[in-house]
Design a protein around this motif. Structure first.
Motif, PDB file in Angstrom:
ATOM      1  N   LEU A 338      42.183  39.916  35.511  1.00 55.15           N
ATOM      2  CA  LEU A 338      40.997  39.589  34.954  1.00 55.15           C
ATOM      3  C   LEU A 338      39.651  40.209  35.586  1.00 55.15           C
ATOM      4  N   GLY A 339      40.044  40.806  36.597  1.00 60.35           N
ATOM      5  CA  GLY A 339      38.905  41.608  37.273  1.00 60.35           C
ATOM      6  C   GLY A 339      38.571  41.309  38.577  1.00 60.35           C
ATOM      7  N   PHE A 340      38.969  40.200  39.327  1.00 55.91           N
ATOM      8  CA  PHE A 340      38.370  39.653  40.607  1.00 55.91           C
ATOM      9  C   PHE A 340      39.760  39.262  41.440  1.00 55.91           C
ATOM     10  N   GLN A 341      40.020  39.000  42.530  1.00 60.76           N
ATOM     11  CA  GLN A 341      40.886  38.359  43.192  1.00 60.76           C
ATOM     12  C   GLN A 341      40.454  37.106  43.641  1.00 60.76           C
ATOM     13  N   PRO A 441      48.986  39.005  50.872  1.00 61.35           N
ATOM     14  CA  PRO A 441      48.749  39.902  49.987  1.00 61.35           C
ATOM     15  C   PRO A 441      47.437  40.005  49.202  1.00 61.35           C
ATOM     16  N   ARG A 442      47.254  40.747  47.916  1.00 60.42           N
ATOM     17  CA  ARG A 442      46.308  40.831  47.331  1.00 60.42           C
ATOM     18  C   ARG A 442      46.669  39.557  46.112  1.00 60.42           C
ATOM     19  N   TYR A 443      45.394  38.934  45.780  1.00 65.65           N
ATOM     20  CA  TYR A 443      45.574  37.861  44.813  1.00 65.65           C
ATOM     21  C   TYR A 443      44.638  37.927  43.598  1.00 65.65           C
ATOM     22  N   ASP A 444      44.647  39.197  42.888  1.00 60.39           N
ATOM     23  CA  ASP A 444      44.328  39.326  41.526  1.00 60.39           C
ATOM     24  C   ASP A 444      44.748  38.259  40.687  1.00 60.39           C
ATOM     25  N   ALA A 445      43.323  37.851  39.960  1.00 61.60           N
ATOM     26  CA  ALA A 445      43.813  36.606  38.920  1.00 61.60           C
ATOM     27  C   ALA A 445      44.334  37.570  37.636  1.00 61.60           C
ATOM     28  N   ILE A 446      45.457  36.937  37.220  1.00 61.45           N
ATOM     29  CA  ILE A 446      46.151  37.651  36.137  1.00 61.45           C
ATOM     30  C   ILE A 446      46.579  36.535  34.889  1.00 61.45           C
ATOM     31  N   LEU A 447      46.412  37.036  33.754  1.00 60.81           N
ATOM     32  CA  LEU A 447      46.302  36.248  32.734  1.00 60.81           C
ATOM     33  C   LEU A 447      47.898  36.577  32.131  1.00 60.81           C
ATOM     34  N   LEU A 448      48.479  35.305  31.949  1.00 57.95           N
ATOM     35  CA  LEU A 448      50.027  35.211  31.618  1.00 57.95           C
ATOM     36  C   LEU A 448      50.350  34.634  30.337  1.00 57.95           C
ATOM     37  N   VAL A 449      51.188  34.845  29.486  1.00 58.00           N
ATOM     38  CA  VAL A 449      51.570  34.111  28.170  1.00 58.00           C
ATOM     39  C   VAL A 449      53.038  33.773  28.340  1.00 58.00           C
ATOM     40  N   SER A 450      53.405  33.004  27.545  1.00 59.68           N
ATOM     41  CA  SER A 450      54.804  32.539  27.501  1.00 59.68           C
ATOM     42  C   SER A 450      55.570  33.356  26.659  1.00 59.68           C
ATOM     43  N   ARG A 464      42.609  39.711  25.060  1.00 58.57           N
ATOM     44  CA  ARG A 464      42.315  41.036  25.840  1.00 58.57           C
ATOM     45  C   ARG A 464      41.231  41.144  26.145  1.00 58.57           C
ATOM     46  N   PRO A 465      40.125  40.962  25.636  1.00 59.67           N
ATOM     47  CA  PRO A 465      38.576  41.242  26.201  1.00 59.67           C
ATOM     48  C   PRO A 465      38.233  40.775  27.446  1.00 59.67           C
ATOM     49  N   LEU A 466      39.246  39.809  27.914  1.00 60.46           N
ATOM     50  CA  LEU A 466      38.866  39.235  29.239  1.00 60.46           C
ATOM     51  C   LEU A 466      39.333  39.899  30.462  1.00 60.46           C
ATOM     52  N   VAL A 467      40.240  41.045  30.313  1.00 60.69           N
ATOM     53  CA  VAL A 467      40.924  41.831  30.933  1.00 60.69           C
ATOM     54  C   VAL A 467      39.879  42.802  31.684  1.00 60.69           C
ATOM     55  N   ASN A 468      39.954  42.480  33.317  1.00 58.43           N
ATOM     56  CA  ASN A 468      38.935  43.395  34.141  1.00 58.43           C
ATOM     57  C   ASN A 468      37.547  43.095  33.493  1.00 58.43           C
ATOM     58  N   ALA A 469      37.371  42.048  33.098  1.00 59.88           N
ATOM     59  CA  ALA A 469      35.947  41.691  32.591  1.00 59.88           C
ATOM     60  C   ALA A 469      35.228  40.624  33.444  1.00 59.88           C
ATOM     61  N   ALA A 474      30.545  36.676  39.366  1.00 60.72           N
ATOM     62  CA  ALA A 474      30.317  35.966  38.398  1.00 60.72           C
ATOM     63  C   ALA A 474      31.219  34.612  38.567  1.00 60.72           C
ATOM     64  N   MET A 475      32.433  34.915  38.862  1.00 62.19           N
ATOM     65  CA  MET A 475      33.390  33.814  39.267  1.00 62.19           C
ATOM     66  C   MET A 475      32.932  32.852  40.391  1.00 62.19           C
ATOM     67  N   ARG A 476      32.219  33.713  41.399  1.00 59.35           N
ATOM     68  CA  ARG A 476      31.908  32.771  42.348  1.00 59.35           C
ATOM     69  C   ARG A 476      30.804  31.764  41.960  1.00 59.35           C
TER      70      ARG A 476
END
Length: 510
Positions: A338-341, A441-450, A464-469, A474-476
């Motif tokens: 998602l662009g942040f960790q 380790p790094r904790y990049d937020a990642i989007l997963l689907v079943s 897909r538009p949420l990837v690295n966006a 902004a999250m903070r």
């Protein structure tokens, strides 16, 4: 408060459905057992002993125990048994309801005057006639006291089903505690209490009717129960038959991201629902089994907790390794980061008392108290910190994330396992200690689907538009809106703000 009232009807419906199903199943088990146990002292000791032991297990622990049990059972029969949601909650609540029903039903049957039983035998009643015409009417008023107690316990304990992904009135209670929205907590508590009082009142009417042989009271009590069930379950009849289930763990960022995903999927034409308050391992297993369809996890959580890796790696290597591992085994899919960790980080008040690194902390840790979130002290990251730095605190205390920060501010703890994307770090002017040995380790937020949606192009296009966006700033800000701002926002409002921020950022010319 209007928002709370809008949330309650479907939650009341699902809460009542679970509690009613558990009571029906408990009655179906307990009443025949009580009848047999009343005539066999050994069976009575065994059944009451088992039910009593069940009562000693905390409700949350009992719910948690059913998850691995159902997973194992499902594996034995080739799959198909849900380990999250309705089934584990139903089984746990049924076990909780057994003791008061068994105890009072056995006492009622044993309390019948032997002379009455002898008279029934003397006039030639068969065992079935004696049960129907003599034993059941005389024992029923006593048994009803246990049924009333079981109903109240079951409705109250059903709030804990939120932790295994079944929506109940525990949803606003747990969420409200986490984000300090006391209107949510109050709304959930009051609604659960009113349900319990209504059930107890209706069952009490039936009990008084049995004592006085007043069939009108019995009919009125039964009518109130049926009418209440029909009225409360009406929202479920309007619910969509199929929907996408979005998972979330038990902290504010997860609530916000779940609602952000929900916004995007609703705009793409999906019906969505939420399963919140899940633990890290449970959430990923639920995704692989299709109990949830999409959620946000963190690279370090999967790397250490699920893949059991003890090394650290650069961001791109870690993400590629996770994606390849997921494709091979659970058949789940990684849409992208998602662009942040949101990494674990040890933090202290103010300037940290001159402590700037975890190396420096290790020399003083023996005199300090560590405050951690509910998972941290059992996670591989904590063991890695202990192993690489030799950390040994005077004491360690676990809190929900919100109360962990409060405990640090009030001086109850000296160090906390903070989260790097949490706006409270800057707001509270905390010092984040440098991990000079790279234990975390790094904790990049990642989007997963079943697996069921791994090749769902419509869902992929929506998300897909949420990837690295999402930049970490902004999250903070979104997290702080929910956690700390004077005019506290709901996770839904924070998600809408974040959605607008993402769209504004991507709309700017590069």
């Amino acid at each position: 408060m209007n928002e709370v009232l809008r949330q309650l009807p479907p939650l009341i419906a699902s809460h009542l459905l679970l509690a009613a199903a558990a009571m029906v199943l408990a009655l179906a088990i307990a009443l025949p057992l009580a009848l047999a146990a009343a005539r066999r002292p050994t069976l009575a000791r065994v059944t009451l002993g088992f039910a009593g032991i069940t009562q000693t297990i905390p409700g949350l622990a009992l719910l948690a125990l059913f998850y691995p049990l159902l997973l194992g059972l499902s594996a034995l029969v080739g799959g198909g048994i849900p380990a999250l949601g309705f089934l584990p909650a139903l089984l746990a609540l049924t076990l909780y309801a057994l003791l008061p029903i068994l105890r009072t039903a056995i006492a009622g049957l044993r309390g019948i005057d032997p002379a009455v039983m002898q008279a029934a035998d003397a006039i030639g009643m068969t065992p079935r006639q004696r049960l129907r015409l003599v034993e059941a009417p005389l024992a029923a008023p006593v048994a009803m006291a246990g049924i009333r107690t079981a109903a109240v316990w079951t409705i109250g304990t059903a709030t804990l089903a939120t932790t295994v992904g079944y929506p109940t009135l525990g949803n606003p209670i747990f969420a409200g505690l986490q984000i300090e929205r006391w209107d949510l907590v109050l709304g959930g508590c009051v609604a659960a209490a009113l349900l319990a009082l209504a059930a107890e009142g209706a069952l009490g009417l039936i009990e008084r009717g049995m004592v006085r042989r007043d069939h009108r009271r019995i009919a009125a009590g039964l009518g109130l129960i049926v009418a209440g069930l029909l009225l409360a379950l009406a929202p479920l009849a309007r619910a969509p038959a199929r929907s996408v289930t979005i998972g979330a763990k038990n902290f504010s960022e997860q609530y916000i991201l779940a609602r952000l995903i929900g916004l995007r999927l609703e705009q793409a034409g999906y019906q969505v629902r939420y399963r919140e308050g899940l633990g890290s391992t449970v959430a990923f297993q639920a995704l692989g089994r299709g109990d949830i369809d999409v959620y946000v996890d963190y690279a370090g959580t999967l790397w250490t907790g699920v893949m059991h890796r003890q090394d650290t790696a650069p961001r791109d290597v870690m993400l590629a390794g996770i994606e390849a591992w997921m494709a091979q085994r659970p058949k789940t899919a990684l849409i992208g980061p998602l662009g942040f960790q949101n990494a674990y980080a040890l933090a202290m008040r103010g300037g940290g008392g001159g402590v700037a690194t975890i190396d420096a902390l290790a020399a003083r840790a023996g005199a300090l108290t560590l405050g951690a979130d509910l998972e941290f002290l059992d996670r591989p990251e904590w063991r890695a910190l202990q192993r690489r730095y030799g950390l040994s605190f005077r004491a360690g205390r676990a809190y929900s994330p919100t109360f962990m920060y409060r405990a640090l501010a009030s001086g109850q703890v000296d160090v906390i396992s903070a989260f790097s994307s949490d706006g409270r770090i800057a707001a509270d002017r905390l010092t984040v200690l440098a991990d000079t040995r790279g234990a975390i380790p790094r904790y990049d937020a990642i989007l997963l689907v079943s697996p069921g949606h791994a090749r769902d192009e419509r869902m992929t296009r929506a998300l897909r538009p949420l990837v690295n966006a999402i930049p970490v700033e902004a999250m903070r800000r979104a997290n702080l809106m929910v956690d700390r701002d004077t005019n506290k926002a709901t996770p839904e409002a924070a998600a809408r703000w974040l959605d607008r921020a993402i769209r504004s950022r991507t709309a700017r010319p590069s």
